[in-house]
Design an enzyme around this catalytic site. Structure first.
Site, PDB file in Angstrom:
ATOM      1  N   SER A 108      11.046   1.972  -4.976  1.00  0.00           N
ATOM      2  CA  SER A 108      11.930   2.308  -6.098  1.00  0.00           C
ATOM      3  C   SER A 108      11.187   2.951  -7.261  1.00  0.00           C
ATOM      4  CB  SER A 108      12.635   1.034  -6.584  1.00  0.00           C
ATOM      5  OG  SER A 108      11.690   0.026  -6.886  1.00  0.00           O
ATOM      6  N   ASN A 113      -0.833  -9.813 -12.093  1.00  0.00           N
ATOM      7  CA  ASN A 113       0.233 -10.393 -12.906  1.00  0.00           C
ATOM      8  C   ASN A 113      -0.287 -11.675 -13.549  1.00  0.00           C
ATOM      9  OD1 ASN A 113       0.458 -12.493 -10.977  1.00  0.00           O
ATOM     10  ND2 ASN A 113       2.053 -11.403  -9.852  1.00  0.00           N
ATOM     11  N   GLY A 139      15.537  -2.102  -3.769  1.00  0.00           N
ATOM     12  CA  GLY A 139      14.605  -1.697  -2.721  1.00  0.00           C
ATOM     13  C   GLY A 139      13.183  -1.645  -3.221  1.00  0.00           C
ATOM     14  N   GLY A 177       0.808  -1.212   0.000  1.00  0.00           N
ATOM     15  CA  GLY A 177       0.000   0.000   0.000  1.00  0.00           C
ATOM     16  C   GLY A 177       0.841   1.261   0.000  1.00  0.00           C
ATOM     17  N   ALA A 178       1.798   1.327   0.903  1.00  0.00           N
ATOM     18  CA  ALA A 178       2.655   2.508   0.999  1.00  0.00           C
ATOM     19  C   ALA A 178       3.488   2.679  -0.261  1.00  0.00           C
ATOM     20  CB  ALA A 178       3.557   2.397   2.230  1.00  0.00           C
ATOM     21  N   ASN A 179       4.001   1.576  -0.801  1.00  0.00           N
ATOM     22  CA  ASN A 179       4.792   1.662  -2.031  1.00  0.00           C
ATOM     23  C   ASN A 179       3.962   2.206  -3.187  1.00  0.00           C
ATOM     24  OD1 ASN A 179       6.927   0.528  -0.650  1.00  0.00           O
ATOM     25  ND2 ASN A 179       6.640  -1.513  -1.491  1.00  0.00           N
ATOM     26  N   ASP A 184       4.361  -2.625  -7.694  1.00  0.00           N
ATOM     27  CA  ASP A 184       3.774  -1.476  -7.001  1.00  0.00           C
ATOM     28  C   ASP A 184       4.008  -0.190  -7.780  1.00  0.00           C
ATOM     29  OD1 ASP A 184       2.989  -3.189  -4.972  1.00  0.00           O
ATOM     30  OD2 ASP A 184       4.802  -2.845  -3.799  1.00  0.00           O
TER      31      ASP A 184
END
Length: 283
Positions: free
Chosen positions: A267, A179, A264, A41-43, A231
């Protein structure tokens, strides 16, 4: 500017680089370790913000030191609405091999205690796009999707990780982002979704919508780490939803490819990065 609200997980990522993944009972030497903000979610919220959207993240953190660390990292790009729950902030243990492939173990922590407030629902209702995943409780996803649908907000679901979902969630979904493996596992429910966007790894991505099928070819890049690429794709797609289908898909595809060139989970490239990359690849 598109306004995007992401309801989802936020974690402290512990990332270890190694030559190869350990087998059961095996020990392998690592070459580096790093700590950073993660969680799908944060990504995705950061990816949407870096793509040019006005992005808000709604999630939950614990009452530990990790909470301030991950919220501080995210708040540089995103408006953060994170409730505090007693206990541990979510943690993801990530190993990355020399080919850029990864394995991940997630301890949900506070993510499993997330609930929405009336103000959270108001923020969702005022947005253009709601983006949700499945690293938070399904009732929260359902609550958010209902608030969005009632307000005419586009509801975008990234059904990852794949789990059994209630039948009453699928009619609320306008866009599913999957995916290849997820598309296969969710074949029947996806048939009822108006727009399905499928990433197919090195082969690119495709969008099936009311106007037919659009494809974006794979883009060759030097892969450093595939963590967070999906993400970055989803965040860019949400931020670009106001654009024509072919353009929104091309930008998301480029963002996902660029994300693999950086180590990471957090990114995601900027809109300017994607613009420059597309100019280069389309020469």
């Amino acid at each position: 500017m598109t306004s995007v609200v992401v309801v989802g997980s936020i974690n402290l990522d512990v990332v270890v680089s190694c030559e190869r993944f350990p087998r059961p009972g095996d020990t392998v030497p690592g070459s580096a370790v790093s700590y950073g903000q993660g969680g799908k979610g944060a990504n995705q919220a950061r990816a949407a913000a870096r793509a040019g959207a006005s992005a808000t993240f709604i999630g939950a953190v614990g009452d530990d030191d990790a909470a301030d660390r991950v919220m501080s990292a995210l708040s540089n790009d995103v408006h953060v609405r994170a409730s505090r729950a007693p206990g541990q902030t979510g943690v993801a243990l990530v190993t990355v091999d020399t080919h850029g492939e990864n394995t991940i173990v997630v301890v949900p922590g506070a993510n499993s205690l997330l609930t929405l407030s009336d103000e959270d629902r108001r923020v969702i209702s005022a947005s253009d796009v709601l983006l949700v995943q499945l690293e938070v409780p399904v009732p929260v996803v359902l609550d958010a999707a209902r608030a969005a649908q009632q307000a005419g907000t586009t509801v975008m679901l990234n059904p990852s990780p794949v789990i059994d979902l209630p039948a009453d969630l699928w009619p609320l979904i306008d866009v599913a982002v999957v995916n290849r493996a997820e598309a296969h596992a969710l074949r029947s429910p996806l048939d009822g979704v108006g727009t399905v966007v499928t990433t197919v790894g090195a082969d690119g991505a495709e969008l099936r919508g009311p106007d037919g099928l659009v494809r974006a070819d794979g883009i060759a890049v030097a892969v450093a780490d595939t963590t967070g690429a999906g993400d970055a794709f989803a965040g860019m797609l949400a931020a670009s939803w106001h654009l024509p289908p072919a353009e929104r898909l091309a930008r998301a595809n480029a963002a996902g490819a660029l994300a693999t060139t950086i180590s990471g989970a957090a990114s995601a490239p900027t809109a300017a990065d994607v613009d420059a990359f597309l100019r280069t690849t389309h020469r």
